[in-house]
Motif scaffolding. Structure first.
Motif, PDB file in Angstrom:
ATOM      1  N   LEU A 192       0.837  -1.199   0.000  1.00  7.19           N
ATOM      2  CA  LEU A 192       0.000   0.000   0.000  1.00  7.19           C
ATOM      3  C   LEU A 192       0.876   1.255   0.000  1.00  7.19           C
ATOM      4  N   ARG A 193       1.964   1.213   0.758  1.00  5.65           N
ATOM      5  CA  ARG A 193       2.875   2.369   0.771  1.00  5.65           C
ATOM      6  C   ARG A 193       3.543   2.559  -0.592  1.00  5.65           C
TER       7      ARG A 193
ATOM      8  N   HIS B 134       0.922   4.144  -2.794  1.00  2.00           N
ATOM      9  CA  HIS B 134       0.724   5.529  -2.386  1.00  2.00           C
ATOM     10  C   HIS B 134       1.865   6.416  -2.869  1.00  2.00           C
TER      11      HIS B 134
ATOM     12  N   ASP C 231      -2.839  10.129  -3.124  1.00  2.00           N
ATOM     13  CA  ASP C 231      -4.140   9.846  -2.517  1.00  2.00           C
ATOM     14  C   ASP C 231      -5.147   9.214  -3.474  1.00  2.00           C
TER      15      ASP C 231
ATOM     16  N   HIS D 222      -5.549   3.897   5.082  1.00  2.00           N
ATOM     17  CA  HIS D 222      -4.912   5.058   5.734  1.00  2.00           C
ATOM     18  C   HIS D 222      -3.955   4.605   6.829  1.00  2.00           C
TER      19      HIS D 222
ATOM     20  N   ILE E  99      -0.750   2.892   5.438  1.00  2.00           N
ATOM     21  CA  ILE E  99       0.163   3.864   4.836  1.00  2.00           C
ATOM     22  C   ILE E  99       0.888   4.658   5.916  1.00  2.00           C
TER      23      ILE E  99
END
Length: 159
Positions: free
Chosen positions: A116-117, A120, A125, A140, A143
């Motif tokens: 996910l990071r 991102h 976003d 959220h 991350i």
């Protein structure tokens, strides 16, 4: 403006590409099982004739995404890992996104966090548009690095 010259595809690349295109079309139509079948054909051609070429990695990236869409999460992770470095080198998030989505679907929030990071970092976003609202808090948290300890996202906690 001049058109960029491209190298023509060889017959195996063309075959894999056409199966992949069919997989994309079927996936966008919501025919996930048939999309997986088309991508599997592309993957078979890539395995037999295109190992470690750009087309091979393109196919594996699409196949991993299709597997995730169809709910074959463990297989999606395995296939997407094959293409992850290639997609990251091209600043494309698909393989990392497929791995993250599959881990989240399996309730493995902590395992999803590094992917996910990565996504991102590539798309900012806009990542939140890739997940249903019920997972937005988990994304959220992952991350932000809150997947460890008592602040673990709900996707990784027992229900």
């Amino acid at each position: 403006m001049t058109k960029k010259k491209t190298t023509p595809m060889n017959p195996h690349e063309r075959e894999a590409y056409e199966h992949g295109r069919a997989g994309i079309r079927l996936g966008t139509e919501g025919n996930y099982g048939k999309a997986v079948d088309a991508w599997r054909l592309a993957s078979d051609v890539a395995d037999a004739h295109l190992a470690f070429t750009d087309m091979y990695y393109w196919v594996k990236s699409g196949y991993g995404a299709a597997l995730c869409d169809a709910g074959h999460h463990r297989e999606s992770i395995a296939v997407s890992l094959l293409a992850r470095e290639w997609t990251l080198a091209r600043r494309q998030p698909l393989s990392s996104l497929s791995i993250a989505r599959a881990h989240l679907a399996l309730g493995e929030g902590e395992a999803a966090a590094p992917y996910l990071r990565e996504v991102h970092a590539l798309i900012g976003d806009a990542i939140f548009e890739q997940f249903d609202e019920d997972l937005e808090a988990d994304v959220h948290a992952a991350i932000a690095g809150l997947e460890n300890g008592g602040n673990q996202p709900t996707a990784g906690r027992p229900k």
